[in-house]
Design an enzyme around this catalytic site. Structure first.
Site, PDB file in Angstrom:
ATOM      1  N   CYS A 221      21.732 115.728  26.975  1.00 25.83           N
ATOM      2  CA  CYS A 221      21.900 116.883  26.103  1.00 25.83           C
ATOM      3  C   CYS A 221      20.695 117.006  25.169  1.00 25.83           C
ATOM      4  CB  CYS A 221      23.174 116.723  25.289  1.00 25.83           C
ATOM      5  SG  CYS A 221      23.370 117.963  23.978  1.00 25.83           S
TER       6      CYS A 221
ATOM      7  N   THR B 286      26.650 112.998  17.946  1.00 29.05           N
ATOM      8  CA  THR B 286      26.822 114.459  17.957  1.00 29.05           C
ATOM      9  C   THR B 286      28.272 114.886  17.834  1.00 29.05           C
ATOM     10  OG1 THR B 286      26.861 114.464  20.382  1.00 29.05           O
ATOM     11  CG2 THR B 286      24.734 114.907  19.303  1.00 29.05           C
TER      12      THR B 286
ATOM     13  N   HIS C 229      30.103 103.654  22.161  1.00 29.20           N
ATOM     14  CA  HIS C 229      29.976 104.885  22.940  1.00 29.20           C
ATOM     15  C   HIS C 229      28.569 104.959  23.541  1.00 29.20           C
ATOM     16  CE1 HIS C 229      29.718 109.191  23.851  1.00 29.20           C
ATOM     17  NE2 HIS C 229      31.045 109.196  23.810  1.00 29.20           N
TER      18      HIS C 229
ATOM     19  N   CYS D   6      30.475 122.778  26.415  1.00 29.22           N
ATOM     20  CA  CYS D   6      29.429 123.166  25.481  1.00 29.22           C
ATOM     21  C   CYS D   6      28.126 123.309  26.270  1.00 29.22           C
ATOM     22  CB  CYS D   6      29.268 122.115  24.383  1.00 29.22           C
ATOM     23  SG  CYS D   6      28.729 120.495  24.997  1.00 29.22           S
TER      24      CYS D   6
ATOM     25  N   CYS E 160      26.485 118.234  16.467  1.00 26.73           N
ATOM     26  CA  CYS E 160      26.093 119.516  17.062  1.00 26.73           C
ATOM     27  C   CYS E 160      27.022 120.632  16.600  1.00 26.73           C
ATOM     28  CB  CYS E 160      26.045 119.427  18.582  1.00 26.73           C
ATOM     29  SG  CYS E 160      27.651 119.394  19.381  1.00 26.73           S
TER      30      CYS E 160
ATOM     31  N   GLU F 148      26.521 107.331  24.058  1.00 28.35           N
ATOM     32  CA  GLU F 148      25.546 108.128  23.298  1.00 28.35           C
ATOM     33  C   GLU F 148      24.939 107.302  22.172  1.00 28.35           C
ATOM     34  OE1 GLU F 148      25.425 111.626  20.001  1.00 28.35           O
ATOM     35  OE2 GLU F 148      26.789 111.996  21.690  1.00 28.35           O
TER      36      GLU F 148
ATOM     37  N   SER G  10      34.949 111.317  23.576  1.00 29.84           N
ATOM     38  CA  SER G  10      34.943 111.103  22.135  1.00 29.84           C
ATOM     39  C   SER G  10      35.285 112.381  21.384  1.00 29.84           C
ATOM     40  CB  SER G  10      33.572 110.588  21.688  1.00 29.84           C
ATOM     41  OG  SER G  10      33.486 110.539  20.282  1.00 29.84           O
ATOM     42  N   ASN G  11      34.676 113.502  21.770  1.00 34.04           N
ATOM     43  CA  ASN G  11      34.896 114.726  21.004  1.00 34.04           C
ATOM     44  C   ASN G  11      36.336 115.219  21.162  1.00 34.04           C
ATOM     45  OD1 ASN G  11      34.906 117.356  22.908  1.00 34.04           O
ATOM     46  ND2 ASN G  11      33.466 115.884  23.776  1.00 34.04           N
TER      47      ASN G  11
ATOM     48  N   HIS H 218      32.283 112.862  30.210  1.00 34.11           N
ATOM     49  CA  HIS H 218      33.541 112.126  30.108  1.00 34.11           C
ATOM     50  C   HIS H 218      34.714 113.030  30.467  1.00 34.11           C
ATOM     51  CE1 HIS H 218      31.909 108.646  27.428  1.00 34.11           C
ATOM     52  NE2 HIS H 218      31.768 108.419  28.711  1.00 34.11           N
TER      53      HIS H 218
END
Length: 286
Positions: A99, A167, A127, A12, A195, A129, A224-225, A41
């Site tokens: 980010c 996000t 996490h 991204c 996001c 973030e 995570s994503n 990650h």
């Protein structure tokens, strides 16, 4: 074998910006380059950077090991406010590759909490973030990881709340959490900080998984994503595989697999996606 590759797969904007920043810094031969935490990650990216001499600083205590000519690149997920202050106070050269979407959440949390709002964050409390986001609250802050957490949440109804999100949080779960909080009667300011790249990937992956006989989700084990994509796909497609590289693919798919969907987390390099796609199509590596 028919292959459906997700259009929105791989780096991204925020990840590409962070990774490019480190590689640019590596070009400065007179500097020793570090990242605070893994820059993203994805183990393959981190290994490649290590091969170029980039070291990872994993805690504030390790800042003392940074060389005098060292420069730290702050990871895409961001870092706690107090850690950034320590870097500044030690006079260490640094480049902030957080980010921009994460930086926006820091600003929202900082401003809203200064105005007396109690902060609610949907996300994984452990996490990096989320740890960074929590640090920007100037008052009470709570992390909601599940619908059960949301149901159990209880403060006086007159408490003014601001709700933001990690996000990469599951968008459908976020909407469910919002519905639960709205039902409790709070005066709550909802700011959807998931996001666009996350929402696009999750929506597209779900659609592909619904029509595929098997689904491959590519990404780092600590991403995570990518894990959210795996959860979504495995809920729609029985034969869903989480792989880091082409080496993790099954040697043979079960019988009756004719259509394979492929998606990838926002931290997955393009070359790994291409290798997996080629292997599935032809049965051979690039």
């Amino acid at each position: 074998m028919e292959v459906i590759l997700a259009e929105h797969a791989g780096f991204c904007f925020g990840v590409k910006k962070a990774v490019d920043t480190v590689y640019e810094q590596v070009e400065h031969k007179d500097k020793k380059i570090y990242t605070y935490g893994p820059i993203i990650h994805n183990e393959e990216v981190v290994k490649d950077l290590e091969s170029k001499g980039v070291e990872v600083v994993n805690s504030p205590e390790e800042l003392s090991s940074v060389a005098e000519n060292g420069t730290i690149v702050i990871r895409a997920h961001g870092i706690p406010r107090e850690t950034e202050e320590k870097i500044k106070n030690k006079g260490i050269s640094y480049v902030d590759a957080t980010c921009p979407f994460v930086k926006r959440i820091h600003k929202i949390v900082d401003e809203e909490s200064r105005n007396g709002k109690t902060i609610i964050i949907t996300g994984n409390a452990k996490h990096p973030e989320v740890e960074g986001i929590v640090s920007w609250a100037n008052g009470p802050v709570y992390v909601i990881e599940s619908l059960e957490d949301a149901e159990k949440f209880a403060l006086p109804v007159e408490t003014e709340l601001t709700l933001v999100s990690q996000t990469t949080f599951n968008y459908k779960k976020f909407k469910d959490v919002v519905e639960i909080f709205n039902g409790k009667g709070y005066n709550i300011n909802i700011v959807n900080t998931i996001c666009n790249a996350t929402q696009e990937r999750q929506t597209e992956a779900e659609k592909i998984a619904e029509q595929a006989d098997a689904m491959i989700v590519i990404g780092g084990t600590s991403s995570s994503n990518t894990r959210k994509l795996y959860e979504i796909c495995s809920g729609k497609c029985k034969h869903t595989y989480f792989v880091q590289t082409v080496d993790d693919l099954p040697k043979d798919f079960p019988e009756g697999i004719y259509k394979v969907g492929i998606t990838a987390g926002a931290s997955t390099p393009k070359n790994i996606i291409e290798e997996v796609q080629t292997y599935v199509r032809t049965g051979t590596d690039i």
